[in-house]
Motif scaffolding. Structure first.
Motif, PDB file in Angstrom:
ATOM      1  N   HIS A  30       0.949  -1.144   0.215  1.00  0.00           N
ATOM      2  CA  HIS A  30       0.176  -0.063   0.045  1.00  0.00           C
ATOM      3  C   HIS A  30       0.823   1.116  -0.041  1.00  0.00           C
ATOM      4  O   HIS A  30       0.586   2.123   0.467  1.00  0.00           O
ATOM      5  CB  HIS A  30      -0.826  -0.004   1.230  1.00  0.00           C
ATOM      6  CG  HIS A  30      -2.082   0.956   1.347  1.00  0.00           C
ATOM      7  ND1 HIS A  30      -2.725   1.023   0.323  1.00  0.00           N
ATOM      8  CD2 HIS A  30      -2.761   1.599   2.401  1.00  0.00           C
ATOM      9  CE1 HIS A  30      -3.907   2.012   0.468  1.00  0.00           C
ATOM     10  NE2 HIS A  30      -3.762   2.228   1.819  1.00  0.00           N
ATOM     11  N   ALA A  31       2.109   1.006  -0.308  1.00  0.00           N
ATOM     12  CA  ALA A  31       3.196   1.960  -0.347  1.00  0.00           C
ATOM     13  C   ALA A  31       3.917   1.770   0.868  1.00  0.00           C
ATOM     14  O   ALA A  31       3.166   1.892   1.916  1.00  0.00           O
ATOM     15  CB  ALA A  31       3.028   3.389  -0.808  1.00  0.00           C
ATOM     16  N   LYS A  32       5.129   2.279   1.220  1.00  0.00           N
ATOM     17  CA  LYS A  32       5.876   2.532   2.326  1.00  0.00           C
ATOM     18  C   LYS A  32       5.256   3.365   3.135  1.00  0.00           C
ATOM     19  O   LYS A  32       4.866   2.828   4.608  1.00  0.00           O
ATOM     20  CB  LYS A  32       7.374   2.733   2.135  1.00  0.00           C
ATOM     21  CG  LYS A  32       8.178   2.402   3.336  1.00  0.00           C
ATOM     22  CD  LYS A  32       9.681   2.848   3.213  1.00  0.00           C
ATOM     23  CE  LYS A  32      10.320   2.938   4.274  1.00  0.00           C
ATOM     24  NZ  LYS A  32      11.720   3.239   3.965  1.00  0.00           N
ATOM     25  N   THR A  33       4.697   4.593   2.830  1.00  0.00           N
ATOM     26  CA  THR A  33       4.357   5.609   3.732  1.00  0.00           C
ATOM     27  C   THR A  33       3.099   6.087   3.351  1.00  0.00           C
ATOM     28  O   THR A  33       2.880   7.338   3.715  1.00  0.00           O
ATOM     29  CB  THR A  33       5.487   6.467   4.257  1.00  0.00           C
ATOM     30  OG1 THR A  33       5.800   7.263   3.031  1.00  0.00           O
ATOM     31  CG2 THR A  33       6.620   5.863   4.860  1.00  0.00           C
ATOM     32  N   HIS A  34       2.533   5.659   2.534  1.00  0.00           N
ATOM     33  CA  HIS A  34       1.059   5.915   1.986  1.00  0.00           C
ATOM     34  C   HIS A  34       0.861   7.469   1.291  1.00  0.00           C
ATOM     35  O   HIS A  34       0.190   8.225   1.560  1.00  0.00           O
ATOM     36  CB  HIS A  34      -0.106   5.980   3.301  1.00  0.00           C
ATOM     37  CG  HIS A  34      -1.372   5.855   3.111  1.00  0.00           C
ATOM     38  ND1 HIS A  34      -2.202   6.808   2.352  1.00  0.00           N
ATOM     39  CD2 HIS A  34      -2.285   4.743   3.109  1.00  0.00           C
ATOM     40  CE1 HIS A  34      -3.446   6.379   2.265  1.00  0.00           C
ATOM     41  NE2 HIS A  34      -3.500   5.097   2.897  1.00  0.00           N
ATOM     42  N   PRO A  35       1.957   7.897   0.560  1.00  0.00           N
ATOM     43  CA  PRO A  35       1.862   9.008  -0.182  1.00  0.00           C
ATOM     44  C   PRO A  35       0.739   8.878  -1.240  1.00  0.00           C
ATOM     45  O   PRO A  35       0.512   7.804  -1.771  1.00  0.00           O
ATOM     46  CB  PRO A  35       3.291   9.160  -0.991  1.00  0.00           C
ATOM     47  CG  PRO A  35       3.421   7.864  -0.803  1.00  0.00           C
ATOM     48  CD  PRO A  35       3.270   6.936  -0.131  1.00  0.00           C
ATOM     49  N   ASP A  36       0.405  10.187  -1.775  1.00  0.00           N
ATOM     50  CA  ASP A  36      -0.283  10.104  -3.396  1.00  0.00           C
ATOM     51  C   ASP A  36       0.877   9.940  -4.488  1.00  0.00           C
ATOM     52  O   ASP A  36       1.668  10.691  -4.600  1.00  0.00           O
ATOM     53  CB  ASP A  36      -0.796  11.440  -3.232  1.00  0.00           C
ATOM     54  CG  ASP A  36      -1.797  11.752  -4.570  1.00  0.00           C
ATOM     55  OD1 ASP A  36      -1.473  10.802  -5.528  1.00  0.00           O
ATOM     56  OD2 ASP A  36      -2.430  12.477  -4.585  1.00  0.00           O
ATOM     57  N   LEU A  37       0.952   8.691  -4.797  1.00  0.00           N
ATOM     58  CA  LEU A  37       1.680   8.143  -6.088  1.00  0.00           C
ATOM     59  C   LEU A  37       1.961   9.092  -7.056  1.00  0.00           C
ATOM     60  O   LEU A  37       2.878   9.299  -7.738  1.00  0.00           O
ATOM     61  CB  LEU A  37       1.593   6.696  -6.148  1.00  0.00           C
ATOM     62  CG  LEU A  37       1.751   5.838  -5.015  1.00  0.00           C
ATOM     63  CD1 LEU A  37       1.371   4.215  -5.550  1.00  0.00           C
ATOM     64  CD2 LEU A  37       3.148   5.850  -4.370  1.00  0.00           C
ATOM     65  N   THR A  38       0.822   9.510  -7.436  1.00  0.00           N
ATOM     66  CA  THR A  38       0.506  10.531  -8.646  1.00  0.00           C
ATOM     67  C   THR A  38       1.138  12.037  -8.560  1.00  0.00           C
ATOM     68  O   THR A  38       1.311  12.757  -9.433  1.00  0.00           O
ATOM     69  CB  THR A  38      -0.952  10.730  -8.876  1.00  0.00           C
ATOM     70  OG1 THR A  38      -1.630  11.544  -7.984  1.00  0.00           O
ATOM     71  CG2 THR A  38      -1.764   9.518  -9.230  1.00  0.00           C
ATOM     72  N   LYS A  39       1.489  12.135  -7.099  1.00  0.00           N
ATOM     73  CA  LYS A  39       2.177  13.521  -6.695  1.00  0.00           C
ATOM     74  C   LYS A  39       3.916  13.551  -6.534  1.00  0.00           C
ATOM     75  O   LYS A  39       4.422  14.562  -6.269  1.00  0.00           O
ATOM     76  CB  LYS A  39       1.487  14.247  -5.816  1.00  0.00           C
ATOM     77  CG  LYS A  39       0.052  14.460  -5.923  1.00  0.00           C
ATOM     78  CD  LYS A  39      -0.183  15.874  -5.751  1.00  0.00           C
ATOM     79  CE  LYS A  39      -1.570  16.134  -6.638  1.00  0.00           C
ATOM     80  NZ  LYS A  39      -2.745  15.599  -5.600  1.00  0.00           N
ATOM     81  N   ILE A  40       4.088  12.201  -6.668  1.00  0.00           N
ATOM     82  CA  ILE A  40       5.541  12.208  -6.388  1.00  0.00           C
ATOM     83  C   ILE A  40       6.471  11.516  -7.555  1.00  0.00           C
ATOM     84  O   ILE A  40       5.753  10.963  -8.760  1.00  0.00           O
ATOM     85  CB  ILE A  40       5.943  11.170  -5.328  1.00  0.00           C
ATOM     86  CG1 ILE A  40       5.497  10.017  -5.501  1.00  0.00           C
ATOM     87  CG2 ILE A  40       5.484  11.990  -3.879  1.00  0.00           C
ATOM     88  CD1 ILE A  40       5.747   8.812  -4.300  1.00  0.00           C
ATOM     89  N   SER A  41       7.681  11.675  -7.546  1.00  0.00           N
ATOM     90  CA  SER A  41       8.357  11.418  -8.878  1.00  0.00           C
ATOM     91  C   SER A  41       8.717  10.152  -9.092  1.00  0.00           C
ATOM     92  O   SER A  41       8.308   9.119  -8.238  1.00  0.00           O
ATOM     93  CB  SER A  41      10.031  12.277  -8.722  1.00  0.00           C
ATOM     94  OG  SER A  41      10.527  11.081  -7.578  1.00  0.00           O
ATOM     95  N   ASP A  42       9.020   9.489 -10.634  1.00  0.00           N
ATOM     96  CA  ASP A  42       9.020   8.164 -10.893  1.00  0.00           C
ATOM     97  C   ASP A  42      10.258   7.470  -9.794  1.00  0.00           C
ATOM     98  O   ASP A  42       9.694   6.456  -9.273  1.00  0.00           O
ATOM     99  CB  ASP A  42       9.834   8.053 -12.246  1.00  0.00           C
ATOM    100  CG  ASP A  42       8.908   8.612 -13.222  1.00  0.00           C
ATOM    101  OD1 ASP A  42       7.875   8.984 -12.888  1.00  0.00           O
ATOM    102  OD2 ASP A  42       9.373   8.441 -14.312  1.00  0.00           O
ATOM    103  N   SER A  43      11.222   8.024  -9.453  1.00  0.00           N
ATOM    104  CA  SER A  43      12.221   7.170  -8.516  1.00  0.00           C
ATOM    105  C   SER A  43      11.687   7.251  -7.007  1.00  0.00           C
ATOM    106  O   SER A  43      11.739   6.123  -6.263  1.00  0.00           O
ATOM    107  CB  SER A  43      13.577   8.031  -8.480  1.00  0.00           C
ATOM    108  OG  SER A  43      13.265   9.462  -7.942  1.00  0.00           O
ATOM    109  N   GLN A  44      10.723   8.120  -6.639  1.00  0.00           N
ATOM    110  CA  GLN A  44      10.152   8.008  -5.256  1.00  0.00           C
ATOM    111  C   GLN A  44       8.913   6.852  -5.134  1.00  0.00           C
ATOM    112  O   GLN A  44       8.773   6.262  -4.425  1.00  0.00           O
ATOM    113  CB  GLN A  44       9.388   9.356  -4.894  1.00  0.00           C
ATOM    114  CG  GLN A  44      10.539  10.328  -4.305  1.00  0.00           C
ATOM    115  CD  GLN A  44       9.750  11.935  -4.193  1.00  0.00           C
ATOM    116  OE1 GLN A  44       9.201  12.253  -5.173  1.00  0.00           O
ATOM    117  NE2 GLN A  44      10.034  12.450  -3.212  1.00  0.00           N
TER     118      GLN A  44
END
Ligand SMILES: [Zn+2]
Length: 229
Positions: A76-90
């Motif tokens: 569910h991702a490591k720390t629940h960020p909005d994946l659409t708002k972070i960089s490819d590498s993040q």
């Protein structure tokens, strides 16, 4: 080959209330996929829902293999960020780290995902697939009983709080898998049963489970078991 009807569950965030939910699912022989943020395991948090505090405390790392035994652990991702708002590498780091940590804790290769906050796009879906993720759940209810067109944007049938939940369950129970496999995909968060929306909320999920469970023509499976059918 005859087509079949399948029922699967998906619950997010890895909260302590999952212990009670798993007991209920086990009593009804239902199978669930639990989407966990490895970076938050063992931490405490409080959410405000309907103006009241609701515990959003996470299970400890050591509990993952115990609480979710017989079910599926997914990312569910490591720390629940909005994946659409972070960089490819993040995005890559959020998914790779979660996959690795959860695979070690669960004792098998974790390959599933539910998008944190339900936000997704083609870019994030493609990065997840490249990381080895085989499917990723959205929160876009379809109200339908169909297998996903694209498992990397897997839309559920409905949330447990859907106003038509019992009607949908009855329609599924009555349905015949004549033209292809049918799937009822239900999702939610177990902490939601701690605040008052549908009367006693733990009774609400008991009612859902007792209605759908024990049918000879339904296969009860985790998300990955459905994809691997
Ligand atoms: Zn979440």
């Amino acid at each position: 080959m005859a087509y079949k009807k399948y029922f699967t569950l998906s619950y997010d965030d890895g909260v302590l209330q999952d212990r009670r939910l798993v007991e209920i699912f086990n009593r009804y022989n239902l199978k669930c996929t639990f989407n966990v943020n490895s970076g938050f395991l063992g931490t405490d948090n409080t959410l405000i829902r309907l103006g009241k505090p609701v515990a959003h405390n996470k299970i400890s790392p050591d509990e993952v293999s115990v609480v979710y035994a017989g079910h599926e652990v997914a990312t569910h991702a490591k720390t629940h960020p909005d994946l659409t708002k972070i960089s490819d590498s993040q995005v890559r780091m959020q998914i790779k780290d979660d996959m690795q940590a959860l695979s070690e804790l669960a004792g098998y290769e974790v390959v599933g995902h539910a998008y944190p906050g339900g936000t997704y796009d083609r870019r994030t879906a493609d990065i997840l697939a490249d990381c080895g993720i085989r499917y990723a759940r959205t929160i876009d209810s379809t109200g339908k009983f169909l297998p996903p067109d694209d498992p990397m944007m897997w839309h559920p049938t409905c949330h447990h709080g859907d106003e038509h939940i019992f009607e949908l369950l009855q329609n599924f129970i009555d349905a015949q898998a004549t033209d292809g496999d049918l799937l009822f995909y239900l999702w939610g968060h177990s902490y939601e049963f701690d605040f008052n929306v549908w009367g006693n909320n733990w009774e609400h999920i008991e009612k859902v489970c007792s209605m759908i469970a024990g049918k000879e023509d339904i296969v009860y499976c985790t998300n990955i078991e459905f994809l691997n059918r």
